[in-house]
Each structure stands twice: as structure tokens, then as C-alpha cells.
Design an enzyme around this catalytic site. Sequence first.
Site, mmCIF file in Angstrom:
data_model
loop_
_atom_site.group_PDB
_atom_site.id
_atom_site.type_symbol
_atom_site.label_atom_id
_atom_site.label_comp_id
_atom_site.label_asym_id
_atom_site.label_seq_id
_atom_site.Cartn_x
_atom_site.Cartn_y
_atom_site.Cartn_z
ATOM 1 N N HIS A 140 -15.257 20.361 -6.312
ATOM 2 C CA HIS A 140 -15.721 21.591 -6.953
ATOM 3 C C HIS A 140 -14.987 21.773 -8.281
ATOM 4 O O HIS A 140 -13.763 21.864 -8.317
ATOM 5 C CB HIS A 140 -15.423 22.752 -5.999
ATOM 6 C CG HIS A 140 -15.966 24.073 -6.418
ATOM 7 N ND1 HIS A 140 -15.318 24.883 -7.308
ATOM 8 C CD2 HIS A 140 -17.092 24.725 -6.050
ATOM 9 C CE1 HIS A 140 -16.027 26.004 -7.475
ATOM 10 N NE2 HIS A 140 -17.108 25.928 -6.721
ATOM 11 N N GLU B 207 -21.314 21.908 -6.449
ATOM 12 C CA GLU B 207 -20.874 22.288 -7.807
ATOM 13 C C GLU B 207 -19.726 21.386 -8.261
ATOM 14 O O GLU B 207 -18.696 21.855 -8.738
ATOM 15 C CB GLU B 207 -20.416 23.753 -7.796
ATOM 16 C CG GLU B 207 -21.460 24.690 -7.178
ATOM 17 C CD GLU B 207 -20.989 26.131 -7.065
ATOM 18 O OE1 GLU B 207 -19.866 26.334 -6.590
ATOM 19 O OE2 GLU B 207 -21.739 27.026 -7.479
ATOM 20 N N GLU C 223 -21.243 24.447 -14.634
ATOM 21 C CA GLU C 223 -21.133 25.880 -14.439
ATOM 22 C C GLU C 223 -20.342 26.519 -15.578
ATOM 23 O O GLU C 223 -19.337 25.974 -16.020
ATOM 24 C CB GLU C 223 -20.427 26.129 -13.096
ATOM 25 C CG GLU C 223 -20.411 27.573 -12.681
ATOM 26 C CD GLU C 223 -19.643 27.788 -11.368
ATOM 27 O OE1 GLU C 223 -19.432 26.813 -10.629
ATOM 28 O OE2 GLU C 223 -19.253 28.941 -11.129
ATOM 29 N N CYS D 170 -20.141 35.752 -10.186
ATOM 30 C CA CYS D 170 -19.028 34.852 -10.513
ATOM 31 C C CYS D 170 -18.888 34.576 -12.003
ATOM 32 O O CYS D 170 -17.879 34.893 -12.616
ATOM 33 C CB CYS D 170 -19.153 33.594 -9.667
ATOM 34 S SG CYS D 170 -19.146 32.038 -10.503
ATOM 35 N N CYS D 171 -19.892 33.999 -12.660
ATOM 36 C CA CYS D 171 -19.742 33.649 -14.075
ATOM 37 C C CYS D 171 -19.691 34.850 -15.025
ATOM 38 O O CYS D 171 -18.880 34.851 -15.960
ATOM 39 C CB CYS D 171 -20.834 32.693 -14.512
ATOM 40 S SG CYS D 171 -20.831 31.136 -13.592
ATOM 41 N N HIS E 40 -10.794 32.356 1.372
ATOM 42 C CA HIS E 40 -10.546 32.966 0.061
ATOM 43 C C HIS E 40 -9.564 34.141 0.062
ATOM 44 O O HIS E 40 -9.547 34.915 -0.895
ATOM 45 C CB HIS E 40 -11.876 33.449 -0.563
ATOM 46 C CG HIS E 40 -12.771 32.330 -1.026
ATOM 47 N ND1 HIS E 40 -13.438 31.501 -0.156
ATOM 48 C CD2 HIS E 40 -13.114 31.909 -2.259
ATOM 49 C CE1 HIS E 40 -14.160 30.616 -0.838
ATOM 50 N NE2 HIS E 40 -13.977 30.837 -2.106
ATOM 51 N N CYS F 102 -18.350 28.955 -15.476
ATOM 52 C CA CYS F 102 -16.966 29.155 -15.007
ATOM 53 C C CYS F 102 -16.123 27.895 -15.156
ATOM 54 O O CYS F 102 -14.917 27.978 -15.371
ATOM 55 C CB CYS F 102 -16.957 29.543 -13.525
ATOM 56 S SG CYS F 102 -17.458 31.230 -13.233
ATOM 57 N N GLY G 291 -8.014 26.891 0.158
ATOM 58 C CA GLY G 291 -9.130 25.982 -0.083
ATOM 59 C C GLY G 291 -9.649 26.124 -1.504
ATOM 60 O O GLY G 291 -10.115 25.167 -2.107
ATOM 61 N N HIS G 292 -9.561 27.328 -2.054
ATOM 62 C CA HIS G 292 -9.942 27.558 -3.446
ATOM 63 C C HIS G 292 -8.695 27.914 -4.236
ATOM 64 O O HIS G 292 -8.223 29.035 -4.200
ATOM 65 C CB HIS G 292 -10.964 28.685 -3.550
ATOM 66 C CG HIS G 292 -11.674 28.741 -4.887
ATOM 67 N ND1 HIS G 292 -11.025 28.559 -6.086
ATOM 68 C CD2 HIS G 292 -12.981 28.925 -5.200
ATOM 69 C CE1 HIS G 292 -11.892 28.652 -7.081
ATOM 70 N NE2 HIS G 292 -13.085 28.865 -6.567
#
Lengths: 648, 648
Positions: free
Chosen positions: A266, A318, A334, A414-415, A142, A336, A193-194
Site C-alpha cells: 500500500h 492501492e 492515489e 481520505c484524499c 487503525h 494521498c 498495520g497502517h
Amino acid sequence: MNTHQTNFNKMNPIELTHVRIVDSFWTPWQKLVKESIIPYQWNALNDQIPGAEPSRTIKNFEIAANRTEGKHYGMVFQDSDLYKWMETVAYSLHLDKDEQWEKVMDDVIRLIEDAQEEDGYLNTYFSVNHPDKKWTNLKDDHELYCIGHLIEAAVAYYEATGKDKIIKIVNKAVDHIREVIGKEEEKLSGYPGHPEIELALMKLFKITGKETYIDLCRFFIEERGKRNPTHFFDEECKKLGVEPDKDYSYYQAHLSSREQATAEGHSVRAMYLYSGIADLASSLKDEELLEVCRTLWENTVTKRMYVTGGIGSSSYEERFTVDYDLPNDRAYTETCAAIALIMWAHRMVQIEADSKYTDILERALYNGALSGISLDGKSYFYVNPLEVWPHTANCRHDMDTVKTTRQPWFGCACCPPNIARLLASLGQYIYSSNESELYVHLFISGETKFPIHGEQVRLIQRSNYPWDGNINFQIEVEKKASFTLAVRIPDWCKQSKVLVNGREILVEEEKGYAKIAREWESNDEVTVILDMKVEIVRSHPQVRENAGKVALQRGPIVYCLEEKDNGGNLQDIRLDSNQTFSVDHDDSLLNGVTIVNGKGWKTQSEMDQNQLYTTDSLSFNETNIIAVPYYAWSNRGENEMLVWIREK
Amino acid sequence: MNTHQTNFNKMNPIELTHVRIVDSFWTPWQKLVKESIIPYQWNALNDQIPGAEPSRTIKNFEIAANRTEGKHYGMVFQDSDLYKWMETVAYSLHLDKDEQWEKVMDDVIRLIEDAQEEDGYLNTYFSVNHPDKKWTNLKDDHELYCIGHLIEAAVAYYEATGKDKIIKIVNKAVDHIREVIGKEEEKLSGYPGHPEIELALMKLFKITGKETYIDLCRFFIEERGKRNPTHFFDEECKKLGVEPDKDYSYYQAHLSSREQATAEGHSVRAMYLYSGIADLASSLKDEELLEVCRTLWENTVTKRMYVTGGIGSSSYEERFTVDYDLPNDRAYTETCAAIALIMWAHRMVQIEADSKYTDILERALYNGALSGISLDGKSYFYVNPLEVWPHTANCRHDMDTVKTTRQPWFGCACCPPNIARLLASLGQYIYSSNESELYVHLFISGETKFPIHGEQVRLIQRSNYPWDGNINFQIEVEKKASFTLAVRIPDWCKQSKVLVNGREILVEEEKGYAKIAREWESNDEVTVILDMKVEIVRSHPQVRENAGKVALQRGPIVYCLEEKDNGGNLQDIRLDSNQTFSVDHDDSLLNGVTIVNGKGWKTQSEMDQNQLYTTDSLSFNETNIIAVPYYAWSNRGENEMLVWIREK
């Protein structure tokens, strides 16, 4: 800087600074963000919430900046909690100056500057705990993701205040990335990766005009999932001495970006990536890449999306699963992910000028995203199922991600900040313009200013949306101005009328936008009347969990039944879909909602308690049913909830 | 030995030796066990199946017996694989002598004797790998469980052959247990985490008449879950230096045995425990303990059992959850649990002489248990859901225990030998007798011999059950004999007739058994005609997953729809429950089954593939539906299957 990009876009959003929201539905939400969420989250980042799990985010930066000593605490992406909060603050500063928060922001920016290493590297986890492991695991670590969120915060703050110190920090961080990652032999041929930095780099390009940012974004997107002949993540795993994954679909790296045709892995990562691809496709005028977006879009919204605009049907990873796999009680959906779908839709409509994107944007906004936050702004859902039975959800392990009531936001980070930045930046989703047209995407009261042929135009929008379909626009111009007002006619609306200065006119509708071309004068009024009936929605027959069931929708609002209004065992209610439903607006209920009243039949549950199965018929009682907006469920204590109702 | 117990039992089972099955439905299954499963499993225990996971069970015994060297391989309960196989072989020897297998058994018994330690301890895992850890973890280590299975094998072998060497081994093993566990200060006040030895001890008492076995069983059951004031498992954890569990319901040790009122935890453990409690209650004439069984029974079968007789709705911990939580697509419903329910029901009917127990026994036998094995006996289901969609079951992690086709039996060693011993011992479930009555519980053709008032009576049963409800009984006596023939009238049967020598008679029905009291002569014939209609079954309204759905049942057979016969998207089929169904027997289908034909409506799936939701009505086609017995599903390749069908 602030160049006007040349790209595929048929329009560009009218930016936050030029949009003021004064809306009975949305203004209270925005107020919540400013008065409650921003200060609360700032305290959380500073570990000043008694009883909450420590965040240590600010402390991590202080350690990295050598202002104090210690070890980093938290996730490798802990820095992004601060950046998302900063982005929210920046949006809230666009219209309402606030010296106190601006000072806090400036202090934080100096802290970040101090935490940044000499060469531009910026990530407190690796700087403090593992300087030797920087850039060794792009798949999981990340580092690029965090810089992406910093860029988004930087762009928002620069646009709100004109201050560019934070832009310099991100420039330096990105320059460093370009030294480490790239085409050249000695550099890593990698990508995150994200995904997240891709769309952020495109924002950075927009305000700096520097092509290098587009180039880096392009590099990430073009390298993604490629085998040259080895997959980059395989190479990385090999260097780390760990077993490579069998499948990289979780990371949307199972195929090269251009080969991807189905929404995989994801769901938040997917949406961020597709948003970045859309930005790049538009910017490069790359028709093939745009076609990739169109294909992914169709798969997402016609095969893998809940009626609420929620996406990602599996709690495991997710993630997306397969077409039509949309279980209601075990939906992950989710918050997000719904937000990220809004971001992608927003980009697509700018490029395509097609309301099919805005229809989904609106669906996700009023339902799957907004359900993530309680009416008082103090608790949150990460997971937004369409059917909740506390009796079983609280005991079955295959539903263990389902919470039956919203949780305090600081449980995970996160959210909550994501919905805060959505609400704070809502203004940017309402209007777009090009040289001769003003597009109205969303029906949110307030006003905007925009230039047409060098003239400033002011548009005032008034309505009781989403409860009422009558939308009024008032135009104010300094002198007469010719332009097209393009008002979205939502897909949920079966009959609409457009009146100009009280007289109905025939309008051309183009890709879902009613286009009113005219020479406008001040005080011209346009009224758009959207017939807002209670609609019975059915699913594609292959959505197994919804067979024989209907959902209620009125305007953009998807409804649900709650136990509070209808008693328990909601699955025993059948609805006659041929009836005419009545609606009532109740100002005192759930901060003011329009409820749907109808007739149903409910199986009598007086069957012998000592009998589990019977060959007798079950008897039914006629019953009144009350449906409330899905987004507002679970604000009256724990209870059953159901979106898809059995049809008689 | 062979004492006739004095207890609560209103009848006792007629034992295997006195029952011969010659039945078109069951004989092929029993043949499969003898000719295919027993040899196959013997090879597996000896690691002689190429490509299969090694079992090492025999090797473990050889190491423990000092015949060879090495370490133990496998689970702590690996020994029980051998014992369950031995029990199966023993049952199969009851009627058909087989010198070859008897010799194998005698060799194995010598091996076990050699593996048993001087003091009687017997468990190859601990003897070989961890002699220091014997009896330190009754909660998890299965030492008592394994001895339980050895006892069951020993009793079965002794009853089949009269050879008592194995009885001596188990006597010694149990004597050792009594030295380690018991009331006395210096002994462990413990009981097994996995019940099984309780019911086994009661069997051992039955053939030895030694009260000490009852006493030990009683100790285990009375100590279970007690707090004196500390819970035994807490004490054990403390000694082991590990954290105690928060809740011992998984082990049925959350409350003392007498306090338990709901079926909790691991479903197989629960059934074994309740069987042991039933045995003990009867033997001690303990009305309170019997009432515990009645209460647990009602909870199990009226709140927590699938229509197939499957139990345990959660794959997590293979356990019961809460009342009415019976999801079809994520049912765990382990084959072993249905088998264990049969064992418990069998005990309860002996005590209570009430067919409500036999009705459940039959339901589990013909459906939830038999579905565990393929028609060719070569593959097995551990998990028996009532609805399978390969499309999603193969991709969703919350369905990862669901297999869409049966698996080779050696993948794990629990259910396959259990179903083998059920099939081999089927004869014991058919008849019971007391001084003046012969009970017929199951309709399985063949014959039995039993003494009434000192006279030998022979009863020959003939039918085409489960496909036909006409059951014929022929009585053979040496001289006239007065007794009551009590024939079960199943709960699924709404109209029945009893004919004696061709003439209909009025019979008293008592707790579900038609009682024909008479002085019988040879060649007397009784015909019981059970009207066998296709029945529409509905669930209690609180079974959420079955709301608006019906299941088809005919006789004891629960039906299902398979994709093979009805096309895909089975959820789109609606059934008119007012129709008259037709049935066809097809000898060539699925080893010969009666199928149910009916009319249904199927949603057309030609809805625009680019539309996921619509406000249009969906159109339907009339369609013929074909239902096949649930137990026989998935014998024609992977496909969708559905028990609960939407009702029009």
C-alpha cells in the site's frame, strides 16, 4: 519545550509561523482551503451537507463522551477524519489568527478530552461499539493510526497557538499505548498495520523533548516484520482465530524494517513508514537505518514512480507492484500517496542536503498531488491516471477505480483533507536553515524570517513561478550578516545563472544547490535565472507502456493533451520531438496557465468504418497541438487526456 | 428422416462422413484428439486422473440413474461436460469406426436414459439435489443449455452411427420442455440465460424434420428480451424473491432479438445465440431476422474483434465492451468464443455465399482458436491475449485472468472439450455444395465426395497450406459432369491465379469465390495459386492500443514476436514496414512452422538504471527479428509475446 534536536539533519525546515506566502500561483489555493474547504469539511463532519453521505464523526465523539447516546457509525478510522481536518485548521491559524475557528478547535479539543477514557484510551469506534476488542487487531484496526493523526493535529495546533490542552490529551493517549505495547513480557510486541504514528511520535518528541516518544517510535520500527520466531501478525491472527495472511508486504511487514529494499505494498502506508524511519534514523544518528531510506528512495523514484510523481500503480490494494510496471490508463497513483511522497522527500532533504529529494518533492507537488483537486476546490481525484479515455474507462471493469471527472470530496474522506493539510502547510516546505545557511527549496513568492548567528534575517522571494524561471530574492538584515544562501537549481533546468545585485556571479553548486556565501546587507538582491524550456521527456526502455512515447515538461510542470484542445483519439497524435515548441500564457484559461504549442501529425480517422484491419498505409494530417498542465486537466468537462504522446 | 431443408441457404455443408482430411497441418491435430484427448477426458469425467480436480460427471449421472447413492457434485451445467465429450467422440467416429469407443458411447447413452426422469426431465443437478427448483431460474440455471449440448451430441452420434436411442432421449427431453415452456397461459414464457439450445434444436429439426423443434427455437428467439410488458427475467427474479438485474445485456436479453444491433455481453453466449438466429432466419426465410444477423456480424467483426479472430475484450463477465476497445495485454478472447465465432461464420456463409464470412472463420480457426491448445495437446489457454509480459501479468490483479503459460485442460471443463469438438469436426467446414456448385472454403488437404445432378463427384485437394498458397484440386467423376467449382480467394491474398489442367484461365470472382464452371472429366486438375506475402496489418485509428503499431500476417497466419527469439522488452522493438521480409520453413521448430525474418531497431536498454526519466534521446540498435505463428506461442516455456509491434 521546543528543543532544537541534535540529529543527522544538515538543516531544519523553517516553520510555518515564519513563512508568509504571497504567490500568484499558490495563494489562491491557500485561500480556497481557508474560505471554502475548512468550513465545508466542518459541516460534513457534523452531517450538515444536504444530500451527502453522513460522516457522523462528531456524533461518534459525542457518544463516546457520553454527551449523547447511540452506536458508532463508520469506519474504525473514522476519528482520523476529524484529526486531519484539525491539522488543516491548525496550519491555517499559524499566520492568520481566526478567533472563530480557534474557538471551534478548543470546543472540539474539549470533546476529544471527554471522549478519552480514564486510562488514556482514545478511539470512538472501540470505546462505543467494541470495548472488548481494543488492541486485538493492530494489523487492521487503525487505533495507532488514528492516534498518529491526533498527534499531528496536536503538534500543529500547539505550534500555532501555544495552547497545550491537546498535547496533554495525546501524552495521556501515548502513555496508555506504552502500557499496552512494548518489550515487556505482558505487553503486545506489536506495531500498526497502517504506519503513521511513527512520524507523529517524532513530531511529538520535537516539541516535548521526551525521549519516550522516540523510544516508542523506535520500538514500532524495530519490531516491524520481525519473526521472533513468529511474526506478530501471525500471532495476532492466531489469537483472533483467523487465517494468517500469506504475505505481509501490503503492510510493509514482509521483512524487518532494516531488511526492506524495495517499495512494497500500500503506497500511502509505505510513504508514512519511510518518513517515520527517516525521522528516527536522523534522530538516532543510525547510519544503517538511513541507508535503508536511501535504498527505498532509489527504488521508489527510479523504478516505481510516474513522471507526475504519482506512485502505486495498482488499484488492487492501492499498491506498488514491480519495477517499471507503470501503466498510464490504469495507474492508481492515489493523491494521498503523492502527498506522502512529498512528506518523505521533505525529511530526506533535511538529512542529506541533496536536491534530488526536492526535485521529486516539487514534481509530486505540482503534478501528482495538485491534480487531486479541481481548480474550484470542490471536487477531487483519488486516482490520478496519466491517460484517460472516458469511452473505455467508463465501461471496463479493470478500470473501475478510474474516474473520468473529479468527484465531490465528501464521497470518501481520505484524499480531500490530506490535500487540504498539504496546501495549508505548504509554507514549511519552502525553506530550511542551519547555523550558517539558508536553503531555498521551492520557488514560491512571499517572505521568511530566520535567525543567523543571532541576527534576524528577512528574505523576500518574488517570481512568476512555475510559469517563469526568473526568481528574485531580496535580503533585509538589521546589520551586515554573513551566511550562505543555497538556492536549489532544479533537475529540469539545463542552464542557470545567478546574479547578485545585477551582476552575474560564478557559484559553486553542491548537491543541486547553488551556494552564495557572502556578507549580506539590506536590499541585496539575488536573481536566479532558470532557463525554462519545453523539455521532451522519455522513459526508461523497460517502462513498457511508454515505449516510443514522450512527455512534455516545462519547469516543474508536466503537460498533457486534452480532447478539448486537440480533438478525440489523442493516441493518434504523433509529435516531432525535434521541433521548437512555443509557449503562451493565458490568464483566462484554467485559472491562468502557460500552454505549450507544437506541431504534430494525426492519423486520419476516415478509414472505412467497416474495416477494422487494413494492409493499407494510414494517412496523416499535420495538426497543431496544445498541451496544458496535467494538474489542471478535467476542469472543462469529461474528455480524453494523455500525458505520454507518441513520438514521430 | 434426413430431410433436405428448404431455406435461405445458398449451399449446405458437405457433411463429415463425406470428407476425409489428410493434411500435414491438421491431421496431427485430429490424431491428438483421437489418441490423446478423448481418452484423457473420459478418464477425467470418471475421476481417474490422479491429482486432478474431481469432475464427478459420470458419478452424477449414476446417482440420478439410481445406480448409486450420493449428492450431485459440481456446477449446474456439469452434465454438459459429458455431452461435449460425446459430441467429440461422435465426430471422430464418422470416418474411423472404433468399436471400443462406440461401446463406451452406447453404455453412456443407456446411463443418460436411466438418469432421465419419467416425464423427460434431464439434468442431474436438479434431479438429485434440487428437484423442487427445476425450471425456476432459466436465467442462470443452464437446464436448457445442457439439453442443447445433449442434442448436438445426439445428432452427431446419430449421423456417425445411425443409432437413434439418443435421439429418442432428446425427443423426450424436448417434449418435456415444450410442456413447461411455451405460449400458453400456464407455461413459462421463458428462454435460456445461456443460448445454445436454439442452434441445437435447428440441428435436431434437420435430422428429424419435425417442425415442432423449429417452433420451439423460434419461441426462444422471439421471446428473448421482450417486455410483455414485464421482462421474463424480472418476473423470474420476482418469483425467486431476488433483486432483478439492472441490465440483461450480459445474457443478450437487453433488447428483443430483432432489435439487437451490437454484439453485447458474454461473448460465447452471443455467438451461440447469433448462430441460432442465423439458422432460424434461414429456415423461416425471415429476411428481417437475417438482417439482424448481418448487422450483428458487421458490428462484431468491424468493431469488436481482435486481429486473431478473438472476441470478448473484457475478463469481467467474459464480455464484449464497446467499439474499438481491444486492449492487447488484457484481452479475454476466450478460446470458446473464437470457436463459437467459427460456428456462426459457418452458418452465415451457407446463407450468403460470401467469403467475408469464411475469411473470418479462417482467421479465428488458425489463430484465436488454435492458440487455445498446446502443440502436444496437453495444456490449454482459456484466455488468449495478444501481448503478454510475465513480469507484470503475474503480479497485476487487473490481469489475473491472463495465464502466461497454458494450463492442464482439466482445471476447468469449458474450452478444452470445445476445441476438441472443433478439431474433430473440422471436416464439415471445408466444403459446401448446392445443386450445381461445389464450394471450397478452406484449404485442407484430403478429399470429399458429393453428388451433382445425381452423379458422384470426388474431389481431391492437395497443398502445403497454411505455409504455401499453391492449392491443387483433382476431380474424379464416373462420367463427365457439369458443375461449378467455387474456390475461395482469401481476403489476405492480393494476387491469385487459377490454372485448369496447367493452363491459366480467367475466372469470374463472385463474393470472394473464384467460380470455375465446366464440364469436368476425371483427372481434371485445378491449381489455385494464392500469392502469400508477408503483409503488414494496421488497425483502425480508433483502436487505441494499436496506434502506431503493425501486425505481421502471412496467409491466414497472424504472427507474433516471442522473447525466446527476440530477447526481452519486446515493446522496444520497432519495425520498418517498408522492408521485404524473408520467410523460412523450419520443420523442427514448433512442430514445423514458417517463420518470418525481418529487420528492426531495438532501443538500447543500457540507460542508466538509476534514471527512470530522461530528456536525452534513447539509442537504438539494428536487430534481426523473428516472428512465429501466434497460435504456436508459449510452447517453449514462459516468455514475453507481442502481436502488435511498433512501426518505425
